[in-house]
Motif scaffolding. Sequence first.
Motif, PDB file in Angstrom:
ATOM      1  N   ASN A  14      35.234  45.580  24.403  1.00  0.00           N
ATOM      2  CA  ASN A  14      34.020  45.543  25.391  1.00  0.00           C
ATOM      3  C   ASN A  14      34.642  45.785  26.525  1.00  0.00           C
ATOM      4  O   ASN A  14      35.202  44.998  27.193  1.00  0.00           O
ATOM      5  CB  ASN A  14      33.462  44.104  25.093  1.00  0.00           C
ATOM      6  N   PRO A  15      34.140  46.913  27.461  1.00  0.00           N
ATOM      7  CA  PRO A  15      34.401  46.869  28.799  1.00  0.00           C
ATOM      8  C   PRO A  15      33.975  45.861  29.529  1.00  0.00           C
ATOM      9  O   PRO A  15      34.777  45.445  30.882  1.00  0.00           O
ATOM     10  CB  PRO A  15      33.771  48.293  29.102  1.00  0.00           C
ATOM     11  N   ALA A  16      32.900  45.292  29.382  1.00  0.00           N
ATOM     12  CA  ALA A  16      32.467  44.106  30.338  1.00  0.00           C
ATOM     13  C   ALA A  16      33.265  42.890  29.968  1.00  0.00           C
ATOM     14  O   ALA A  16      33.528  42.149  31.024  1.00  0.00           O
ATOM     15  CB  ALA A  16      30.726  43.854  29.812  1.00  0.00           C
ATOM     16  N   ALA A  17      33.709  42.613  28.816  1.00  0.00           N
ATOM     17  CA  ALA A  17      34.456  41.533  28.542  1.00  0.00           C
ATOM     18  C   ALA A  17      36.066  41.718  29.135  1.00  0.00           C
ATOM     19  O   ALA A  17      36.483  40.926  29.954  1.00  0.00           O
ATOM     20  CB  ALA A  17      34.638  41.259  27.112  1.00  0.00           C
ATOM     21  N   LEU A  18      36.393  42.902  29.537  1.00  0.00           N
ATOM     22  CA  LEU A  18      37.636  43.229  30.114  1.00  0.00           C
ATOM     23  C   LEU A  18      37.494  43.054  31.492  1.00  0.00           C
ATOM     24  O   LEU A  18      38.377  42.538  32.362  1.00  0.00           O
ATOM     25  CB  LEU A  18      38.255  44.750  29.702  1.00  0.00           C
ATOM     26  N   LEU A  19      36.392  43.626  32.153  1.00  0.00           N
ATOM     27  CA  LEU A  19      36.208  43.340  33.524  1.00  0.00           C
ATOM     28  C   LEU A  19      36.112  42.087  33.896  1.00  0.00           C
ATOM     29  O   LEU A  19      36.625  41.569  34.854  1.00  0.00           O
ATOM     30  CB  LEU A  19      34.920  44.439  33.776  1.00  0.00           C
ATOM     31  N   ALA A  20      35.261  41.328  33.216  1.00  0.00           N
ATOM     32  CA  ALA A  20      35.109  39.811  33.385  1.00  0.00           C
ATOM     33  C   ALA A  20      36.608  39.096  33.515  1.00  0.00           C
ATOM     34  O   ALA A  20      36.972  38.140  34.346  1.00  0.00           O
ATOM     35  CB  ALA A  20      34.271  39.210  32.562  1.00  0.00           C
ATOM     36  N   LEU A  21      37.406  39.332  32.382  1.00  0.00           N
ATOM     37  CA  LEU A  21      38.664  38.936  32.201  1.00  0.00           C
ATOM     38  C   LEU A  21      39.453  39.048  33.695  1.00  0.00           C
ATOM     39  O   LEU A  21      40.392  38.372  34.141  1.00  0.00           O
ATOM     40  CB  LEU A  21      39.580  39.210  31.055  1.00  0.00           C
ATOM     41  N   ILE A  27      40.583  36.190  40.704  1.00  0.00           N
ATOM     42  CA  ILE A  27      40.396  34.849  41.393  1.00  0.00           C
ATOM     43  C   ILE A  27      41.458  33.789  41.295  1.00  0.00           C
ATOM     44  O   ILE A  27      41.692  32.986  42.054  1.00  0.00           O
ATOM     45  CB  ILE A  27      39.011  34.400  40.660  1.00  0.00           C
ATOM     46  N   ALA A  28      41.746  33.558  39.908  1.00  0.00           N
ATOM     47  CA  ALA A  28      42.928  32.673  39.663  1.00  0.00           C
ATOM     48  C   ALA A  28      44.045  32.964  40.494  1.00  0.00           C
ATOM     49  O   ALA A  28      44.712  32.083  41.068  1.00  0.00           O
ATOM     50  CB  ALA A  28      43.252  32.710  38.195  1.00  0.00           C
ATOM     51  N   HIS A  32      45.878  30.719  43.504  1.00  0.00           N
ATOM     52  CA  HIS A  32      47.122  30.478  43.461  1.00  0.00           C
ATOM     53  C   HIS A  32      47.766  30.522  44.879  1.00  0.00           C
ATOM     54  O   HIS A  32      48.701  29.925  45.267  1.00  0.00           O
ATOM     55  CB  HIS A  32      47.857  31.021  42.379  1.00  0.00           C
ATOM     56  N   CYS A  33      47.336  31.734  45.494  1.00  0.00           N
ATOM     57  CA  CYS A  33      48.022  32.288  46.623  1.00  0.00           C
ATOM     58  C   CYS A  33      47.462  31.420  47.810  1.00  0.00           C
ATOM     59  O   CYS A  33      48.334  31.259  48.861  1.00  0.00           O
ATOM     60  CB  CYS A  33      47.614  33.724  46.866  1.00  0.00           C
ATOM     61  N   VAL A  34      46.403  30.695  47.522  1.00  0.00           N
ATOM     62  CA  VAL A  34      45.927  29.933  49.039  1.00  0.00           C
ATOM     63  C   VAL A  34      46.705  28.652  48.731  1.00  0.00           C
ATOM     64  O   VAL A  34      46.942  27.998  49.774  1.00  0.00           O
ATOM     65  CB  VAL A  34      44.407  29.834  48.653  1.00  0.00           C
ATOM     66  N   ILE A  35      46.835  28.013  47.583  1.00  0.00           N
ATOM     67  CA  ILE A  35      47.306  26.800  47.327  1.00  0.00           C
ATOM     68  C   ILE A  35      48.968  26.822  47.449  1.00  0.00           C
ATOM     69  O   ILE A  35      49.580  25.887  48.211  1.00  0.00           O
ATOM     70  CB  ILE A  35      47.134  26.114  46.092  1.00  0.00           C
ATOM     71  N   TRP A  36      49.621  27.651  46.862  1.00  0.00           N
ATOM     72  CA  TRP A  36      50.936  27.842  46.846  1.00  0.00           C
ATOM     73  C   TRP A  36      51.377  29.340  47.593  1.00  0.00           C
ATOM     74  O   TRP A  36      51.600  30.335  47.041  1.00  0.00           O
ATOM     75  CB  TRP A  36      51.572  27.821  45.676  1.00  0.00           C
TER      76      TRP A  36
END
Length: 92
Positions: A14-21, A27-28, A32-36
């Motif tokens: 599902n392309p929408a699922a891959l885009l959401a992933l 975002i993660a 991660h870059c903001v915290i560490w």
Amino acid sequence: MTPLLTAASDTTTNPAALLALAALAGIAYVIHCVIWPFGSCRKCDGAGRFRSPSGRAWRYCNRCGGNGARIRTGRRIWTYLKHTHDRDRRTR
């Protein structure tokens, strides 16, 4: 077949699922870059120095300057965008 087994055997993507992933992973990484903002130096593996072949003497790492840390790529991008935004706000 059970619904779980049916979902696992489905070969269509599902392309929408891959885009959401991909968006979730991005975002993660930003969080991660903001915290560490610092990671270990890739050349010296975070040690900050190298031992001589005899093992008795050592020297500082040229890439990190002896502190064993480097700024992550995502943090460099974050800082650049932030400074660009701040510069734009000051010129108005």
